[in-house]
Design a protein around this motif. Structure first.
Motif, PDB file in Angstrom:
ATOM      1  N   CYS A 107      46.666  48.950  73.402  1.00  0.00           N
ATOM      2  CA  CYS A 107      46.126  49.590  72.191  1.00  0.00           C
ATOM      3  C   CYS A 107      45.004  50.560  72.546  1.00  0.00           C
ATOM      4  O   CYS A 107      44.524  50.582  73.684  1.00  0.00           O
ATOM      5  N   TYR A 132      38.170  47.938  58.996  1.00  0.00           N
ATOM      6  CA  TYR A 132      39.398  48.690  58.684  1.00  0.00           C
ATOM      7  C   TYR A 132      40.581  48.210  59.533  1.00  0.00           C
ATOM      8  O   TYR A 132      41.690  48.074  59.032  1.00  0.00           O
ATOM      9  N   TYR A 133      40.300  47.971  60.824  1.00  0.00           N
ATOM     10  CA  TYR A 133      41.330  47.436  61.726  1.00  0.00           C
ATOM     11  C   TYR A 133      40.973  45.977  61.996  1.00  0.00           C
ATOM     12  O   TYR A 133      40.086  45.686  62.806  1.00  0.00           O
ATOM     13  N   THR A 136      40.246  43.835  65.782  1.00  0.00           N
ATOM     14  CA  THR A 136      39.377  44.592  66.685  1.00  0.00           C
ATOM     15  C   THR A 136      38.620  43.615  67.568  1.00  0.00           C
ATOM     16  O   THR A 136      37.992  42.683  67.065  1.00  0.00           O
ATOM     17  N   ASN A 156      48.677  47.097  67.637  1.00  0.00           N
ATOM     18  CA  ASN A 156      47.890  47.355  66.431  1.00  0.00           C
ATOM     19  C   ASN A 156      46.422  46.962  66.581  1.00  0.00           C
ATOM     20  O   ASN A 156      45.645  47.099  65.638  1.00  0.00           O
ATOM     21  N   ARG A 158      42.503  47.037  68.318  1.00  0.00           N
ATOM     22  CA  ARG A 158      41.527  48.019  68.795  1.00  0.00           C
ATOM     23  C   ARG A 158      40.562  47.298  69.718  1.00  0.00           C
ATOM     24  O   ARG A 158      40.189  46.155  69.461  1.00  0.00           O
TER      25      ARG A 158
END
Length: 451
Positions: A107, A132-133, A136, A156, A158
C-alpha cells in the motif's frame, strides 16, 4: 524477494530487531538473532526460541557470517562496524528493518523525517489519515516497529512512517509515495561525523521517488530548500515565515494552502491545541500530507482542532503551587529545546543536560534572555553547557548530581507564575534507558510535589 529457506541474520535485540526476526521466520527464513548482551541479560526470550529463532548472544557475529544470505540491522547499530563491512565485502545483502518491511508493503507509504518535530507530525498525520482511511498504521521511530505491522497490511491500507537518519542508512528500494523533511540542524554527529553526512542520510528519504510522488520540504530551511533541487518528486513547500506562490504557509495567524490555482484557508492557529511556531509547521505538514492523500479538508480541520500533541513533547503535566510543569523530555538536541523555550509563555526554570552527542549549545543559550530565569543541569554535558552559559553572560546556573536533586532544586527556584520545563537538549543515555523513562520520572516527581 523470496526468503523461504534463506539464512537470515538479524543484529540487535531491541523491539525492531525482534519483530524483524519474527517477520523473517514467518516468511520461511532460517533466522539467527544476534546481540552483544549475554543471553542472561536479554530477559525472557524463550518465546523466540519456541518459534525456531536461533539466539547468538554475547559477541559480534563474525564467526557465522559465512553461512548468511541476508543481514538485517536494527537502527541503533552503527553501519561502519567491522563485521558489517566484512559482510558486505562477502556479498551478503545488508539492509535495515525499514527496507525489509517495505519489501512486503502492498500500500502507499508516507514517510516523515527531519531533526525535530517528526513524532508530533507523524502522530498528527496518522490521526488525519485514520479518520478517512480506517486501516492506517503509524509505525517506525515513533515506537512501533514497521516490521511488526507488515503482515496486517492490504492494498487498502496506509502506512505513516516516522523515519530517522539511522533507519535511512540501509535502505535500497524504499520509496514512499509522500515524503517530508521538516528541518535540518546538527544532530547525531557522534555517529554521522559531519553535518554533510547527516544531510545526505536525510536526503535518502526521496532518492527512489519518481515524478508521480510528492516531497514536502521546509522553504525556510536552507538545507531543505537545497533538497528541492535534487528530488524527482513534485515538491510542496511549507513556510511559517513567507507567503508562498504555491504550497502551505502561515499568514496573519492563518494556515493557507495554495495548490494548483486553488487557495484554501485551513484554520487559524489559535484553534490549535499545540503550542509554538514549530507546532504550527508540524500542523502544516500534516495538513499537506492529508490533502495530497485525498483526505477531505473538513476531516483534516476536525482532527487539527482536536489534536493535543504527543507525550514527552512540550507536554503540560500539572500546576503545583502556582508553577506550571512541562515535560519536553523528547527535546534531545539544542534545536528541539530552542523550540520548547520559545513556546513557553511564562518565566522558565529549565532542566537540561545529559549524554553528549557532540552538539554545541550557543544558539540554545542565546534564547534564554528574557525567558529563562535559571537553568539546572545534570549529566556529562553539564559543565560544557555551564561554560556556554557563562560565555553568553548567563550566570543563573546550578549543576546537580542526580535528576531527583535537579527536580527539587527547580521546585525551590520556581515562583508562582513561573514554569518548570524539562527540555534537556541532550540524549538521555547514561542516566536513563531512554527519553520516555526520563519524562515519566519527571511526571512522577511533579505528582509527588502535590502531596
Amino acid at each position: 524477494m523470496n526468503f523461504n529457506g534463506k539464512k537470515a541474520l538479524v543484529c540487535g535485540m531491541a523491539r525492531s530487531g525482534i519483530s524483524a526476526s519474527i517477520l523473517l521466520k514467518n516468511l520461511g527464513a532460517d533466522v539467527t538473532l544476534q546481540d552483544l548482551k549475554e543471553k542472561e541479560e536479554l530477559g525472557d526470550i524463550s518465546y523466540l526460541e519456541e518459534k525456531g529463532i536461533n539466539i547468538y548472544a554475547g559477541k559480534n557475529p563474525d564467526d557465522i557470517l559465512k553461512d548468511m544470505d541476508i543481514m538485517v540491522l536494527s537502527p541503533g547499530i552503527p553501519t561502519d562496524l567491522p563485521f558489517i563491512v566484512k559482510a558486505e565485502e562477502m556479498g551478503i545483502n545488508v539492509i535495515g528493518e525499514v527496507e525489509l518491511s517495505y519489501m512486503f508493503t502492498p500500500c502507499p507509504v508516507v514517510a516523515i523525517t527531519g531533526t525535530n518535530g517528526k513524532t508530533t507530525t507523524t502522530a498528527l498525520t496518522g490521526e488525519i489519515l485514520k479518520a478517512y482511511y480506517k486501516d492506517t498504521q503509524v509505525v517506525g521511530n515513533i515506537g512501533i516497529p514497521y516490521s511488526e505491522k507488515v503482515s496486517e497490511l492490504t492494498e487498502n491500507s496506509r502506512v505513516v512512517l516516522e523515519i530517522s537518519s539511522f533507519q535511512l542508512e540501509k535502505i535500497k528500494t524504499f520509496s514512499p509515495h509522500i515524503s517530508a523533511v521538516l528541518n535540518i540542524t546538527p544532530d547525531h554527529l557522534d555517529r554521522h561525523k559531519t553535518i554533510e553526512n547527516y544531510i545526505a542520510m536525510k536526503e535518502r528519504i526521496f532518492e527512489n521517488q519518481g515524478e508521480s510522488d510528492y516531497c514536502i520540504l521546509n522553504r525556510d530551511d536552507e538545507a531543505c530548500f537545497e533538497m528541492s533541487k535534487k528530488t524527482k518528486a513534485k515538491v510542496m513547500f511549507f513556510s511559517s515565515k513567507n507567503v508562498l506562490d504555491e504550497g502551505i504557509y502561515l499568514e496573519n495567524d492563518n494556515i493557507i494552502l495554495k495548490w494548483k490555482g486553488e487557495t484554501l484557508k485551513v484554520l487559524n492557529i489559535n484553534e490549535l491545541q499545540i503550542l509554538g511556531t514549530h507546532n504550527y509547521e508540524n500542523a502544516m505538514v500534516a495538513t499537506a500530507i492529508g490533502f495530497l492523500s485525498g483526505v477531505p479538508m473538513d476531516t483534516i480541520i476536525q482532527i487539527l482542532k482536536s489534536f493535543k500533541g504527543v507525550e514527552h513533547r512540550i507536554e503540560f503535566v500539572d500546576t503545583v503551587d502556582g508553577v506550571d510543569y512541562y515535560n519536553d523530555s523528547k527535546g534531545t538536541n539544542p534545536d528541539a529545546s530552542i523550540r520548547a523555550v520559545l513556546a513557553m509563555r511564562k518565566p522558565i526554570v529549565l532542566i537540561g543536560g545529559g549524554y553528549d552527542k557532540g552538539s554545541e549549545y550557543d544558539e540554545w543559550v542565546e534564547t534564554f534572555e528574557g525567558r529563562v530565569k535559571h537553568i539546572v543541569l545534570i549529566g556529562v554535558t553539564a559543565e560544557k553547557i555551564k561554560e556556554t552559559c557563562y560565555r553568553h553572560n548567563f550566570k543563573n546556573v546550578t549543576i546537580c548530581d542526580t535528576f531527583d536533586e535537579a527536580m527539587e532544586c527547580s521546585r525551590k527556584i520556581a515562583s508562582s507564575g513561573d514554569c518548570v520545563l524539562l527540555s534537556p537538549a541532550c540524549a538521555s543515555w547514561g542516566i536513563f534507558k531512554n527519553y520516555e523513562q526520563r519524562g515519566d520520572m519527571f511526571k512522577e516527581k511533579v505528582e509527588s510535589f502535590k502531596n
